[in-house]
Design an enzyme around this catalytic site. Structure first.
Site, PDB file in Angstrom:
ATOM      1  N   LYS A 188       0.859  -1.135  -0.150  1.00  0.00           N
ATOM      2  CA  LYS A 188       0.009   0.041   0.028  1.00  0.00           C
ATOM      3  C   LYS A 188       0.889   1.341   0.095  1.00  0.00           C
ATOM      4  O   LYS A 188       2.080   1.373   0.079  1.00  0.00           O
ATOM      5  CB  LYS A 188      -1.063  -0.012   1.247  1.00  0.00           C
ATOM      6  CG  LYS A 188      -1.816  -1.197   1.147  1.00  0.00           C
ATOM      7  CD  LYS A 188      -2.990  -1.253   0.099  1.00  0.00           C
ATOM      8  CE  LYS A 188      -3.742  -2.540  -0.427  1.00  0.00           C
ATOM      9  NZ  LYS A 188      -4.496  -3.074   0.519  1.00  0.00           N
TER      10      LYS A 188
HETATM   11  C1  LIG Z   1      -5.599  -4.257   0.571  1.00  0.00           C
HETATM   12  C2  LIG Z   1      -6.960  -4.063   0.914  1.00  0.00           C
HETATM   13  C3  LIG Z   1      -7.580  -4.261   2.090  1.00  0.00           C
HETATM   14  C4  LIG Z   1      -6.826  -4.923   2.964  1.00  0.00           C
HETATM   15  O1  LIG Z   1      -6.141  -4.536   3.681  1.00  0.00           O
HETATM   16  P1  LIG Z   1      -5.342  -5.263   4.745  1.00  0.00           P
HETATM   17  O2  LIG Z   1      -4.482  -4.424   5.508  1.00  0.00           O
HETATM   18  O3  LIG Z   1      -4.339  -6.235   4.027  1.00  0.00           O
HETATM   19  O4  LIG Z   1      -6.087  -6.158   5.751  1.00  0.00           O
HETATM   20  C5  LIG Z   1      -8.903  -3.939   2.064  1.00  0.00           C
HETATM   21  N1  LIG Z   1      -9.768  -3.472   1.096  1.00  0.00           N
HETATM   22  C6  LIG Z   1      -9.187  -3.011  -0.132  1.00  0.00           C
HETATM   23  C7  LIG Z   1      -9.906  -2.475  -1.190  1.00  0.00           C
HETATM   24  C8  LIG Z   1      -7.720  -3.333  -0.298  1.00  0.00           C
HETATM   25  O5  LIG Z   1      -7.013  -3.082  -1.277  1.00  0.00           O
END
Ligand SMILES: *Cc1c(COP(=O)(O)O)cnc(C)c1O
Length: 410
Positions: A188
């Site tokens: 991210k």
């Molecule tokens: C990555 C992601 C999540 C989950 O994030 P985590 O921190 O890995 O649990 C949820 N929603 C979207 C749209 C994502 O891209």
């Protein structure tokens, strides 16, 4: 044949500051949730403009805790988008609620008009996702939520650093959502390896979410009786084990300080892509919105498939042959076997998402890329387009097939 990887899909930007802070945390003797996590919470709250931020060990945990703390459960319906990661939908199912998919609009985000059509007497909440980092039409969503007394929980997994009408996503002044959930997963826009954060303006909700992240243990009771004996605690809810550790927060504190400069590089690279690809008829660039600041978490390029002789997966293979790793965000929710078999989620609820899906290719986009890598991706994409252009000189039905039959016979 596969050549060596020249451009990975992602590489995190981890500097000496993060490494030194992790080392200092290890030496401090306090590894799990403690002073660094509390600092990280304050830092994120200040960055987005929220009175409270609750750290969690993933955005998935954050969505689960927010839904549970708002009392959403069996008999309730929650509206979300089909163009999202499974975690958005799984957490709604895990609290026992029913998922209702409202289709996407041209920008790839949930369409407020589609939300309107999905609202019934059992609807309790809307979970919009800022797809790729482009803010949703929140004014329309907040208006619907107010009119129908619904909660709004933003899945802002892509959107740390994004702004909506000049205000950071996650801000809690003026009209705002009940909770906004960020992800700090490794890929991210900023990372703690695994991690997440929930911002809210509601102190009681924040306290409840905090309690649920640590087994439902009541901190207030601890403090009340702490003087008598720090062994005392009270379990006030059937909570989870979703707390963020100080080792992870040590990384996050420094990632947040670099977020603006990392965002500037993402934006510059995204604009290079936009400029290069907007000239090409076989491609459609991802939508932007002058009212918002795009977080540019993803660069989901759209193929104009009818102008190309190859499919999206062949396009991705051609990129891989050039040493470029691409991906797809996302496989629409109803296409996954689990939801098809065990829920009532069907593709007919989201024709726009199904139409967009075969056209989507996420190109590499991250601050650790070099400008040369960005240019190499641009050149490679254009080369693949030129090699796979459909010949459309004559607009007579059946003519394409005839032209291709002639080309094939060559
Ligand atoms: C990555 C992601 C999540 C989950 O994030 P985590 O921190 O890995 O649990 C949820 N929603 C979207 C749209 C994502 O891209």
């Amino acid at each position: 044949m596969e050549s060596d990887v020249k451009v990975p899909f992602h590489r995190p930007s981890i500097g000496e500051e993060e490494i030194r802070e992790v080392e200092a945390t290890l030496r401090s003797g306090w590894l799990t949730t403690g002073p660094r996590t509390h600092q990280f919470e304050r830092d994120v709250a200040e960055y987005v403009g929220a009175p409270r931020a609750v750290a969690v060990n993933s955005a998935t945990a954050g969505l689960h805790v927010a839904l549970a703390a708002l009392g959403i459960g069996p008999g309730d319906e929650v509206i979300t988008t089909p163009l999202t990661f499974c975690a958005t939908v799984n957490t709604i199912l895990q609290v026992g609620a029913r998922v209702v998919l409202a289709d996407i609009g041209p920008d790839g985000n949930i369409d407020p008009a589609a939300i309107t059509r999905c609202i019934h007497e059992r609807t309790r909440a809307i979970v919009p996702v800022h797809y790729a980092g482009l803010p949703c039409d929140m004014h329309a969503i907040w208006q619907l939520a107010q009119r129908h007394r619904l909660f709004v929980i933003e899945d802002a997994a892509h959107a740390i650093g994004a702004r909506y009408y000049g205000r950071p996503i996650g801000a809690m002044h003026g009209t705002h959502s009940d909770a906004v959930v960020f992800s700090f997963y490794a890929t991210k826009n900023m990372t703690t390896a695994e991690g997440g954060m929930i911002t809210t303006a509601d102190t009681r909700l924040a306290d409840k979410m905090e309690m649920l992240t640590l087994h439902g243990i009541d901190h207030a009771a601890w403090n009340r009786y702490g003087a008598a004996g720090s062994w005392y605690y009270e379990v006030q809810a059937c909570g989870f084990k979703y707390n963020l550790t100080d080792l992870q927060s040590a990384i996050g504190i420094h990632q947040l300080r670099k977020l603006e400069s990392m965002h500037a590089v993402r934006t510059e690279y995204a604009h290079r892509y936009q400029k290069a690809f907007s000239q090409i008829a076989e491609l459609e660039t991802p939508p932007d919105d002058p009212r918002s600041r795009h977080a540019w978490h993803l660069y989901p390029l759209r193929l104009n498939l009818e102008t190309l002789t190859i499919s999206r997966s062949q396009f991705i293979e051609a990129l891989r042959d050039a040493g470029i790793c691409a991906s797809v965000h996302f496989i629409p929710i109803p296409l996954h076997p689990y939801y098809a078999a065990h829920t009532d989620l069907r593709g007919d609820s989201c024709p726009e998402a199904l139409k967009l899906y075969p056209r989507l290719i996420s190109l590499p986009l991250y601050p650790a890329m070099t400008p040369e890598q960005v240019q190499y991706v641009i050149d490679s994409v254009i080369k693949i387009v030129h090699a796979s252009k459909r010949v459309t000189a004559v607009a007579v039905p059946g003519e394409n097939e005839r032209v291709h039959a002639l080309v094939a016979a060559d």
